[in-house]
Write a protein that holds these residues in place. Sequence first.
Motif, PDB file in Angstrom:
ATOM      1  N   GLY A 162      -4.312   4.159  -5.084  1.00  0.00           N
ATOM      2  CA  GLY A 162      -3.137   3.306  -5.260  1.00  0.00           C
ATOM      3  C   GLY A 162      -2.834   2.479  -4.023  1.00  0.00           C
ATOM      4  N   GLY A 163      -2.855   3.111  -2.863  1.00  0.00           N
ATOM      5  CA  GLY A 163      -2.584   2.399  -1.619  1.00  0.00           C
ATOM      6  C   GLY A 163      -3.649   1.359  -1.308  1.00  0.00           C
ATOM      7  N   THR A 164      -4.901   1.741  -1.461  1.00  0.00           N
ATOM      8  CA  THR A 164      -6.008   0.826  -1.155  1.00  0.00           C
ATOM      9  C   THR A 164      -6.025  -0.374  -2.093  1.00  0.00           C
ATOM     10  OG1 THR A 164      -7.323   2.678  -0.316  1.00  0.00           O
ATOM     11  CG2 THR A 164      -8.522   0.666  -0.887  1.00  0.00           C
ATOM     12  N   ALA A 184       0.834  -1.209   0.000  1.00  0.00           N
ATOM     13  CA  ALA A 184       0.000   0.000   0.000  1.00  0.00           C
ATOM     14  C   ALA A 184       0.865   1.254   0.000  1.00  0.00           C
ATOM     15  CB  ALA A 184      -0.928  -0.004   1.212  1.00  0.00           C
ATOM     16  N   GLY A 185       2.002   1.190   0.672  1.00  0.00           N
ATOM     17  CA  GLY A 185       2.892   2.351   0.729  1.00  0.00           C
ATOM     18  C   GLY A 185       3.368   2.809  -0.632  1.00  0.00           C
ATOM     19  N   THR A 186       3.861   1.884  -1.443  1.00  0.00           N
ATOM     20  CA  THR A 186       4.328   2.308  -2.776  1.00  0.00           C
ATOM     21  C   THR A 186       3.155   2.659  -3.681  1.00  0.00           C
ATOM     22  OG1 THR A 186       4.481   0.008  -3.543  1.00  0.00           O
ATOM     23  CG2 THR A 186       6.524   1.054  -2.723  1.00  0.00           C
ATOM     24  N   GLY A 187       2.009   2.028  -3.465  1.00  0.00           N
ATOM     25  CA  GLY A 187       0.820   2.390  -4.246  1.00  0.00           C
ATOM     26  C   GLY A 187       0.398   3.820  -3.957  1.00  0.00           C
ATOM     27  N   ALA A 188       0.457   4.191  -2.692  1.00  0.00           N
ATOM     28  CA  ALA A 188       0.087   5.556  -2.305  1.00  0.00           C
ATOM     29  C   ALA A 188       1.093   6.565  -2.838  1.00  0.00           C
ATOM     30  CB  ALA A 188      -0.012   5.656  -0.782  1.00  0.00           C
ATOM     31  N   ILE A 189       2.373   6.248  -2.725  1.00  0.00           N
ATOM     32  CA  ILE A 189       3.405   7.173  -3.201  1.00  0.00           C
ATOM     33  C   ILE A 189       3.297   7.380  -4.709  1.00  0.00           C
ATOM     34  CG2 ILE A 189       5.901   7.466  -3.544  1.00  0.00           C
ATOM     35  CD1 ILE A 189       6.204   6.071  -0.748  1.00  0.00           C
ATOM     36  N   SER A 190       3.082   6.278  -5.460  1.00  0.00           N
ATOM     37  CA  SER A 190       3.029   6.417  -6.919  1.00  0.00           C
ATOM     38  C   SER A 190       1.806   7.202  -7.385  1.00  0.00           C
ATOM     39  CB  SER A 190       3.074   5.047  -7.607  1.00  0.00           C
ATOM     40  OG  SER A 190       1.866   4.349  -7.420  1.00  0.00           O
ATOM     41  N   GLY A 191       0.798   7.329  -6.552  1.00  0.00           N
ATOM     42  CA  GLY A 191      -0.377   8.094  -6.940  1.00  0.00           C
ATOM     43  C   GLY A 191      -0.506   9.433  -6.249  1.00  0.00           C
ATOM     44  N   SER A 192       0.458   9.787  -5.418  1.00  0.00           N
ATOM     45  CA  SER A 192       0.308  10.982  -4.577  1.00  0.00           C
ATOM     46  C   SER A 192       0.436  12.309  -5.319  1.00  0.00           C
ATOM     47  CB  SER A 192       1.314  10.945  -3.431  1.00  0.00           C
ATOM     48  OG  SER A 192       2.629  11.004  -3.939  1.00  0.00           O
ATOM     49  N   GLY A 193       1.266  12.382  -6.337  1.00  0.00           N
ATOM     50  CA  GLY A 193       1.525  13.678  -6.966  1.00  0.00           C
ATOM     51  C   GLY A 193       1.066  13.792  -8.396  1.00  0.00           C
ATOM     52  N   GLY A 194       0.195  12.933  -8.817  1.00  0.00           N
ATOM     53  CA  GLY A 194      -0.286  13.002 -10.183  1.00  0.00           C
ATOM     54  C   GLY A 194       0.650  12.304 -11.154  1.00  0.00           C
ATOM     55  N   ILE A 195       0.742  12.848 -12.352  1.00  0.00           N
ATOM     56  CA  ILE A 195       1.454  12.163 -13.433  1.00  0.00           C
ATOM     57  C   ILE A 195       2.951  12.000 -13.163  1.00  0.00           C
ATOM     58  CG2 ILE A 195       1.881  14.184 -14.875  1.00  0.00           C
ATOM     59  CD1 ILE A 195       1.028  12.163 -17.226  1.00  0.00           C
TER      60      ILE A 195
END
Length: 184
Positions: free
Chosen positions: A156-158, A56-67
């Motif tokens: 992404g995290g979820t 979930a951590g990398t999913g959240a990071i990869s979606g945190s700032g947009g493109i």
Amino acid sequence: MKSLKQIGTDIKQYSDHLAHDGFKQVFDHIDQLKIKNGVDKLGLDKFINQCAIMAAGTGAISGSGGILTMVVGMPVDMVNLITQQFRVTMAIMYYNRGSYQMGFDEFMKMVAISFKVETGVAITKTMMESIAEKVILNLGVRTAERLVPVVGAVIGGTTNYIFIKRMAKSVKDIQLEPVVIRVN
């Protein structure tokens, strides 16, 4: 904009590379003794939850700032997601068998079964490619959702967390009977 045919060709090329090199590299970099120790210390369900949280951590990071974070973060997210899936599968196999050491071919058969990919006696190129395609398609489905900052992080995290939990359930269902070691 790419055509559907070009996207299909790209997915095929990525899955070929992942099937031929990536899975083996990820498998070789996982310390099976650490998985055994983690399961022994935390218990199987807490170990699985720990892996889901790391995914979930990398999913959240990869979606945190947009493109921008998505483009940079997606490859890292994919490797981490595969790593956590492999760790969970190894943990369940250890928990049910009592032995933590396993070979790549034996392990990949279990991964294939958990993805509902047809398996035979030997690991085949087609089987490995099918697994890779399913992993890539799973990540690709969530790509558009990650383009929106903050919302993309939650999605992404979820989705990574749920993916690992579902894979764990799938592998647990395959490995129904734990090995019972009798001590006389």
